[in-house]
Design a protein around this motif. Structure first.
Motif, PDB file in Angstrom:
ATOM      1  N   ALA A  90       0.938  -1.249  -0.219  1.00  0.00           N
ATOM      2  CA  ALA A  90      -0.140   0.132   0.066  1.00  0.00           C
ATOM      3  C   ALA A  90       0.838   1.555  -0.183  1.00  0.00           C
ATOM      4  N   ARG A  91       2.141   1.335   0.611  1.00  0.00           N
ATOM      5  CA  ARG A  91       2.782   2.290   0.784  1.00  0.00           C
ATOM      6  C   ARG A  91       3.745   2.335  -0.486  1.00  0.00           C
ATOM      7  N   GLY A  92       3.531   1.534  -1.347  1.00  0.00           N
ATOM      8  CA  GLY A  92       4.425   1.650  -2.898  1.00  0.00           C
ATOM      9  C   GLY A  92       5.595   0.770  -2.588  1.00  0.00           C
ATOM     10  N   GLU A  93       6.049   0.340  -1.522  1.00  0.00           N
ATOM     11  CA  GLU A  93       7.450  -0.201  -1.349  1.00  0.00           C
ATOM     12  C   GLU A  93       7.558  -1.643  -1.734  1.00  0.00           C
ATOM     13  N   LEU A  94       7.424  -1.849  -2.826  1.00  0.00           N
ATOM     14  CA  LEU A  94       7.459  -3.237  -3.394  1.00  0.00           C
ATOM     15  C   LEU A  94       8.703  -4.148  -3.062  1.00  0.00           C
TER      16      LEU A  94
END
Length: 407
Positions: free
Chosen positions: A325-329
């Motif tokens: 969700a934070r975009g920290e893949l």
């Protein structure tokens, strides 16, 4: 051993088992086919028993001729293959926010596909209304033949798988090759486009936990209203077809395990709207007595971590989805890799397969991240991505097909 009249032996069950062995070898042989001699060698059955079984399979349209091969002496060997168009199954992937339905033939090839938004929060009744509507539309699009089991078999209840009708005693015990070669059932090839076989059943895969034997979900994470609802029996009543219910990860693992090149043991780690794993040990999915195996997402990896909808804290799922969700893949991949490492250490599996919509959105990021975690821990287990976007839905179709092949 293939025998008749032995004390204590369930002969009809034994015949059905032997037919399933032969049919599964035809399936894994693909379009190139396999000879009766090879079938006898690989099953341990006598050539006469194999000839009897294959004659029935051809009569019922399940097997057809794939050509001839040179032999060391005598006439060329007839090569037989599975006829994929002899039957079909519906696979349903009911995710938290999406519904996928597809139709496969006996070889597991997708011949029709439908997708639409869904919301498990609407409750079982409205959601199963949508499933029913989609399955009926799918069958209309697929233009398959009438529903029902192949041959003379009958289903024994809403949750029963199809019964192979290849255990009748209509053929002689020692049917010669020439008689078998002239048997009916030389159906069209797998790419003929003719879809005349019956629909054998429906496999429904959804998030767990659930009880696959009773055919009902437990407290689905985030959607407790589904607990105890008779999903399998309700859908079977609506559709008039046998229905099998299982977890999404178990279904995907089953479909992947039935590939001819599949390793003997692996974990399918699925990251989509949730996180879970399907486990395959000794070539067969491990469900557990209560279908509780593979709940990878609810491993506690941080004792004082954030709360999870399952009631725990610091679960692998809540941490991984928060990173997504934070975009920290890359961070999500590292967390996923930690869970995969736990499975490798616990089960000593041959391979880790990653899948699910989040993984497929960035396959290299997740594969590389998981490999890095395993390598850092000295674990050489290979990591790969299951690239098929409908792996769960295809696996759901295999829930209905697998019993035919003795799986």
């Amino acid at each position: 051993m293939y025998a008749k009249g032995l004390g204590g032996v369930n002969v009809p069950a034994l015949r059905s088992h032997n037919a399933a062995l032969v049919l599964d070898l035809l399936r894994t042989a693909g379009e190139t086919g396999i000879s009766r001699l090879e079938l006898a060698e690989r099953t341990g059955l006598t050539p006469q028993a194999v000839s009897k079984i294959t004659a029935r399979l051809r009569t019922e349209g399940l097997a057809g001729e794939a050509g001839h091969r040179a032999s060391t002496g005598g006439k060329p060997r007839t090569v037989l293959r599975l006829v994929p168009s002899a039957g079909y199954a519906v696979g349903v992937h009911l995710d938290r926010d999406e519904l996928t339905t597809l139709l496969t033939d006996l070889a597991g090839t997708v011949v029709a596909l439908r997708r639409r938004p869904a919301d498990l929060g609407e409750g079982a009744g409205p959601v199963l209304d949508a499933v029913t509507e989609e399955v009926r539309a799918l069958l209309a699009e697929g233009a398959v033949g009438g529903a029902g089991p192949i041959g003379a078999g009958e289903s024994t209840g809403p949750g029963a798988g199809p019964v192979l009708g290849a255990d009748r005693d209509s053929a002689p015990d020692s049917a010669p090759d020439s008689a078998a070669d002239s048997a009916p059932g030389s159906a069209p090839g797998p790419h003929s486009g003719l879809r005349s076989g019956p629909v054998l059943g429906v496999g429904l895969a959804m998030p767990g936990p659930l009880d696959h034997r009773a055919g009902m979900p437990g407290r689905v994470t985030g959607f407790p209203s589904w607990e105890g609802y008779p999903v399998r029996d309700d859908l079977a009543r609506r559709l008039g077809l046998p229905v099998v219910l299982d977890k999404d990860t178990n279904a995907a693992a089953l479909g992947l395990a039935l590939r001819p090149e599949a390793p003997g043991s692996f974990a399918y780690v699925h990251l989509g709207t949730g996180l879970g794993a399907g486990l395959v040990l000794g070539g067969a999915p491990l469900r557990g007595d209560r279908t509780g195996a593979g709940e990878l997402g609810h491993q506690t990896v941080q004792l004082d971590g954030p709360p999870c909808d399952c009631g725990g804290r610091g679960c692998l799922e809540v941490l991984c989805l928060a990173a997504v969700a934070r975009g920290e893949l890359p961070e999500a991949a590292r967390i996923l890799g930690a869970g995969a490492a736990n499975l490798v250490r616990l089960l000593d599996i041959d391979q880790v397969l990653l899948g699910g919509r989040v993984v497929l959105g960035a396959p290299d990021v997740f594969a590389d991240g998981a490999r890095e975690v395993l390598a850092g821990l000295g674990l050489p287990t290979p990591v790969a991505v299951a690239t098929a976007p409908q792996a769960v839905a295809v696996g759901a179709a295999w829930l209905a097909l697998a019993p035919i092949f003795g799986q």
